[in-house]
Write a protein that holds these residues in place. Structure first.
Motif, PDB file in Angstrom:
ATOM      1  N   UNK A  58      75.522  14.852   0.503  1.00  0.00           N
ATOM      2  CA  UNK A  58      75.743  14.076   1.713  1.00  0.00           C
ATOM      3  C   UNK A  58      75.134  14.794   2.900  1.00  0.00           C
ATOM      4  N   UNK A  59      74.079  14.216   3.489  1.00  0.00           N
ATOM      5  CA  UNK A  59      73.421  14.764   4.668  1.00  0.00           C
ATOM      6  C   UNK A  59      73.806  13.889   5.863  1.00  0.00           C
ATOM      7  N   UNK A  60      74.480  14.447   6.818  1.00  0.00           N
ATOM      8  CA  UNK A  60      74.926  13.685   7.980  1.00  0.00           C
ATOM      9  C   UNK A  60      74.268  14.200   9.246  1.00  0.00           C
ATOM     10  N   UNK A  61      74.024  13.271  10.199  1.00  0.00           N
ATOM     11  CA  UNK A  61      73.437  13.658  11.480  1.00  0.00           C
ATOM     12  C   UNK A  61      74.417  14.544  12.237  1.00  0.00           C
ATOM     13  N   UNK A  62      73.894  15.554  12.901  1.00  0.00           N
ATOM     14  CA  UNK A  62      74.756  16.490  13.619  1.00  0.00           C
ATOM     15  C   UNK A  62      74.082  16.928  14.906  1.00  0.00           C
ATOM     16  N   UNK A  63      74.885  17.150  15.957  1.00  0.00           N
ATOM     17  CA  UNK A  63      74.345  17.640  17.224  1.00  0.00           C
ATOM     18  C   UNK A  63      74.039  19.126  17.150  1.00  0.00           C
ATOM     19  N   UNK A  64      74.542  19.771  16.100  1.00  0.00           N
ATOM     20  CA  UNK A  64      74.309  21.195  15.952  1.00  0.00           C
ATOM     21  C   UNK A  64      72.878  21.423  15.470  1.00  0.00           C
ATOM     22  N   UNK A  65      72.134  22.228  16.244  1.00  0.00           N
ATOM     23  CA  UNK A  65      70.773  22.550  15.858  1.00  0.00           C
ATOM     24  C   UNK A  65      70.764  23.834  15.037  1.00  0.00           C
ATOM     25  N   UNK A  66      69.859  23.895  14.075  1.00  0.00           N
ATOM     26  CA  UNK A  66      69.752  25.081  13.233  1.00  0.00           C
ATOM     27  C   UNK A  66      68.442  25.780  13.571  1.00  0.00           C
ATOM     28  N   UNK A  67      68.523  27.046  13.888  1.00  0.00           N
ATOM     29  CA  UNK A  67      67.341  27.779  14.329  1.00  0.00           C
ATOM     30  C   UNK A  67      66.375  28.019  13.179  1.00  0.00           C
ATOM     31  N   UNK A  68      65.095  27.881  13.476  1.00  0.00           N
ATOM     32  CA  UNK A  68      64.065  28.207  12.510  1.00  0.00           C
ATOM     33  C   UNK A  68      63.091  29.177  13.150  1.00  0.00           C
ATOM     34  N   UNK A  69      62.374  29.888  12.313  1.00  0.00           N
ATOM     35  CA  UNK A  69      61.276  30.733  12.793  1.00  0.00           C
ATOM     36  C   UNK A  69      59.974  30.126  12.338  1.00  0.00           C
ATOM     37  N   UNK A  70      58.919  30.373  13.138  1.00  0.00           N
ATOM     38  CA  UNK A  70      57.624  29.779  12.845  1.00  0.00           C
ATOM     39  C   UNK A  70      56.567  30.877  12.953  1.00  0.00           C
ATOM     40  N   UNK A  71      55.858  31.119  11.881  1.00  0.00           N
ATOM     41  CA  UNK A  71      54.785  32.112  11.886  1.00  0.00           C
ATOM     42  C   UNK A  71      53.477  31.424  11.576  1.00  0.00           C
ATOM     43  N   UNK A  72      52.417  31.787  12.310  1.00  0.00           N
ATOM     44  CA  UNK A  72      51.110  31.157  12.159  1.00  0.00           C
ATOM     45  C   UNK A  72      50.123  32.183  11.623  1.00  0.00           C
ATOM     46  N   UNK A 103      57.509  27.761   8.059  1.00  0.00           N
ATOM     47  CA  UNK A 103      58.799  27.501   8.699  1.00  0.00           C
ATOM     48  C   UNK A 103      59.899  28.095   7.836  1.00  0.00           C
ATOM     49  N   UNK A 104      60.708  28.970   8.413  1.00  0.00           N
ATOM     50  CA  UNK A 104      61.818  29.603   7.702  1.00  0.00           C
ATOM     51  C   UNK A 104      63.114  29.377   8.452  1.00  0.00           C
ATOM     52  N   UNK A 105      64.224  29.286   7.680  1.00  0.00           N
ATOM     53  CA  UNK A 105      65.538  29.214   8.299  1.00  0.00           C
ATOM     54  C   UNK A 105      65.859  30.575   8.917  1.00  0.00           C
ATOM     55  N   UNK A 106      66.196  30.582  10.206  1.00  0.00           N
ATOM     56  CA  UNK A 106      66.403  31.842  10.911  1.00  0.00           C
ATOM     57  C   UNK A 106      67.591  32.625  10.365  1.00  0.00           C
ATOM     58  N   UNK A 107      68.600  31.901   9.850  1.00  0.00           N
ATOM     59  CA  UNK A 107      69.813  32.583   9.383  1.00  0.00           C
ATOM     60  C   UNK A 107      69.659  33.131   7.968  1.00  0.00           C
ATOM     61  N   UNK A 113      48.302  27.503  18.606  1.00  0.00           N
ATOM     62  CA  UNK A 113      49.727  27.698  18.366  1.00  0.00           C
ATOM     63  C   UNK A 113      50.321  26.577  17.551  1.00  0.00           C
ATOM     64  N   UNK A 114      51.607  26.689  17.273  1.00  0.00           N
ATOM     65  CA  UNK A 114      52.332  25.647  16.536  1.00  0.00           C
ATOM     66  C   UNK A 114      53.757  25.592  17.050  1.00  0.00           C
ATOM     67  N   UNK A 115      54.354  24.423  16.964  1.00  0.00           N
ATOM     68  CA  UNK A 115      55.735  24.288  17.406  1.00  0.00           C
ATOM     69  C   UNK A 115      56.426  23.217  16.562  1.00  0.00           C
ATOM     70  N   UNK A 116      57.727  23.288  16.537  1.00  0.00           N
ATOM     71  CA  UNK A 116      58.521  22.288  15.829  1.00  0.00           C
ATOM     72  C   UNK A 116      59.879  22.229  16.473  1.00  0.00           C
ATOM     73  N   UNK A 117      60.646  21.215  16.099  1.00  0.00           N
ATOM     74  CA  UNK A 117      62.008  21.073  16.606  1.00  0.00           C
ATOM     75  C   UNK A 117      62.963  21.551  15.531  1.00  0.00           C
ATOM     76  N   UNK A 118      63.875  22.421  15.884  1.00  0.00           N
ATOM     77  CA  UNK A 118      64.831  22.933  14.899  1.00  0.00           C
ATOM     78  C   UNK A 118      65.671  21.803  14.339  1.00  0.00           C
ATOM     79  N   UNK A 119      65.978  21.901  13.021  1.00  0.00           N
ATOM     80  CA  UNK A 119      66.746  20.835  12.363  1.00  0.00           C
ATOM     81  C   UNK A 119      68.219  21.031  12.634  1.00  0.00           C
TER      82      UNK A 119
END
Length: 585
Positions: free
Chosen positions: A489-503, A527-531, A579-585
């Motif tokens: 079950x994947x539900x929408x959440x206001x909580x953002x999860x930090x990611x790291x981005x290496x180019x 793209x990696x999960x920061x945690x 560069x590169x950018x994304x929005x944290x999930x």
């Protein structure tokens, strides 16, 4: 008095001419009744065996009535369970093998009709298997109508006594003991811990050379003692099997509710060629060699069992009925010890048997070889089942059955775009073995890391919301499969999860989220999960360029894959910072 036979010996093919409408409705022939039976198989020469099934042709009595499809004549599963005090909820996952000669082309459909009639669980793929003596599904032996009737009797009796058991039918190429013995070996090789043999042939010098096929420690092997009255037959006289004699079983008003006497047709006696198993030394058989029988069950066709064969019902008997009954009782009792010879169990637990003390099967030099009495006797052995306790190593019926299947767990948080850990715990009963595991995701864009392992991970797109599932299927060595589903079950959440981005590009990697290039160069962002440091799948990565001042301009985008990478092909010769950018999930 033993039931009469019409024109005996009869060839197997004649049985197909008999109609179910000739059958009496009562499984117990009343006083004054005359029952006519036919042998399903003809005679056998030394080295061959004949099937020992008998079919009731008619019963003439003022009390006889006509059978109806709703209530087949003969004893049914509830009768056998009541007469022998059996808990038929036991035996789940156990495999009982039935070994016979030749092919029964309607075995599966006849078995389904029998089980449906009595409300037994369906036994389709995974529960019922049919193979040749080599263990393959084909080619199968030639058909034989007499042995086909035997097969129907055997399959129905295993179903009646142990409806939770799996059934393996192994069809030998012929009725020679060499082929039948090979089929027994195959049944054991395929995992059966209980093997029923409803056939027999005359003893002869050198018959013991066949014992190699019946010498399987840890496997309960039953064999019919014969239908010709006093006299021994093989393989019942093998010291490695449980020799199963026969009784006449009738309802009674008091006590147990049933009475049993020795059936006049049951085989018995003292082997002229084969040695005494150690367990019989204290039985007081009066025989220095192998004495037959060990135990018994209903066999008289005049008080016989209901069987569905070739599209019709009939009443059958012979020690062909008692051998599969006892094999299935062994399965109810639990898995034998790996080094045990289970024919020893009834001798150690004889107080859990009904002692049959009256009736005989002819005349003989030693009275108890042919006449029932207290304790061991030839026609009935030590007696008939009083629960399945006598057929276990401990004298106790096994506890709650372990069912074949699996349980599963989701062992990590379900975050879209991140791998979700899945764990499977197969459940395999004693005597069974796990063959394979396979995972499958309901969504095609979800990726399973190791779809054939007990533990795996699944990664679904970062944009996924709502519910999806993964399924796991476990398969045992006989091809039975059980599937379980795990919801995600994947539900929408206001909580953002930090990611790291290496180019990175062309042999260099930028510090942070940028790098500098002066050529046409494919570039990659990870793209990696920061945690957790896990790769993130399904995020959209925007690639930008910075020429001098002002805001970065987007030049393209790509989605991150299962390993977290997003790749963009750059076409430019100007020097700039990319560069590169994304929005944290």
């Amino acid at each position: 008095m033993r039931p009469s036979r019409a024109g005996r010996p009869l060839r197997a093919g004649l049985i197909s001419l008999l109609g179910a409408g000739l059958l009496a409705c009562s499984p117990s022939a009343p006083a004054g009744a005359t029952t006519t039976v036919q042998d399903l198989c003809g005679t056998a020469v030394p080295g061959q065996a004949r099937c020992l099934a008998e079919r009731q042709v008619s019963t003439t009595s003022p009390m006889a009535a006509t059978a109806t499809p709703a209530t087949p004549a003969g004893l049914g599963p509830a009768d056998l369970a009541d007469a022998y005090q059996l808990d038929t909820s036991k035996g789940y996952g156990q495999t009982v093998a039935v070994v016979d000669a030749y092919d029964d082309p309607t075995a599966a459909t006849d078995l389904a009709a029998y089980r449906s009639q009595y409300g037994l669980p369906a036994c389709g793929t995974g529960c019922f298997s049919k193979v040749n003596q080599s263990g393959a599904s084909g080619p199968l032996p030639a058909g034989n109508s007499g042995w086909a009737g035997e097969i129907s009797l055997d399959l129905d009796m295993v179903s009646a006594v142990c409806p939770q058991c799996n059934i393996l039918l192994v069809e030998a190429n012929s009725s020679y003991l060499s082929d039948l013995g090979t089929a027994v070996d195959t049944a054991v090789r395929l995992g059966a811990r209980f093997v029923s043999n409803s056939y027999g042939g005359s003893e002869y010098a050198g018959v013991g050379s066949n014992d190699v096929h019946y010498n399987h420690p840890g496997v309960a092997i039953t064999a019919s003692t014969g239908d010709n009255g006093y006299g021994t037959s093989y393989p019942a006289s093998s010291p490695y099997v449980t020799a199963v004699g026969g009784t006449t079983l009738s309802r009674s008003a008091g006590g147990r509710g049933w009475t049993e006497t020795a059936w006049s047709g049951a085989g018995s006696g003292c082997s002229g060629y084969l040695g005494q198993p150690a367990v019989q030394a204290s039985a007081g058989s009066g025989c220095a060699n192998r004495a037959v029988a060990d135990v018994s069950a209903v066999a008289n066709p005049a008080t016989g069992v209901a069987v569905y064969n070739a599209g019709g019902w009939g009443v059958y008997g012979g020690t062909s009925a008692s051998a599969p009954i006892i094999a299935a009782v062994y399965a109810l009792a639990g898995t034998p010890g790996d080094t045990d010879y289970p024919n020893s169990y009834p001798y150690a637990n004889s107080t859990s048997l009904f002692d049959v003390t009256s009736g005989s099967n002819g005349s003989c030099p030693t009275h108890q070889w042919c006449a029932a009495g207290a304790g061991w006797d030839g026609p009935t052995g030590l007696g008939t089942p009083d629960t399945a306790a006598a057929f276990s190593a401990t004298g106790q019926v096994a506890g709650a059955p372990v069912k074949f299947g699996a349980t599963g767990r989701v062992t990590s948080a379900m975050v879209a775009g991140l791998p979700v850990s899945l764990s499977l715990t197969p459940q395999v009963p004693d005597g069974d073995a796990l063959a394979s595991v396979s995972w499958k995701a309901a969504r095609g864009d979800c990726v399973l890391a190791t779809p054939a392992a007990e533990q795996t991970t699944v990664s679904c797109p970062a944009t996924l919301t709502g519910t999806t599932t993964v399924t796991a299927t476990v398969t045992d060595v006989l091809g039975a499969g059980k599937t379980i589903s795990l919801p995600l079950s994947f539900t929408a959440s206001a909580v953002k999860r930090a990611v790291t981005l290496a180019v990175s590009m062309a042999g260099q990697s930028g510090a942070g989220q940028s790098a500098c290039t002066a050529a046409s160069t494919p570039m990659r962002a990870v793209v990696l999960d920061a945690a957790t440091g896990e790769p993130v799948k399904g995020l959209s990565v925007s690639f930008t360029r910075q020429l001098s001042t002002g805001l970065p301009a987007t030049v393209g985008s790509a989605g991150s894959q299962a390993d977290g990478t997003a790749t963009f092909g750059l076409t430019s010769t100007a020097a700039f910072t990319l560069g590169a950018r994304t929005v944290a999930a």
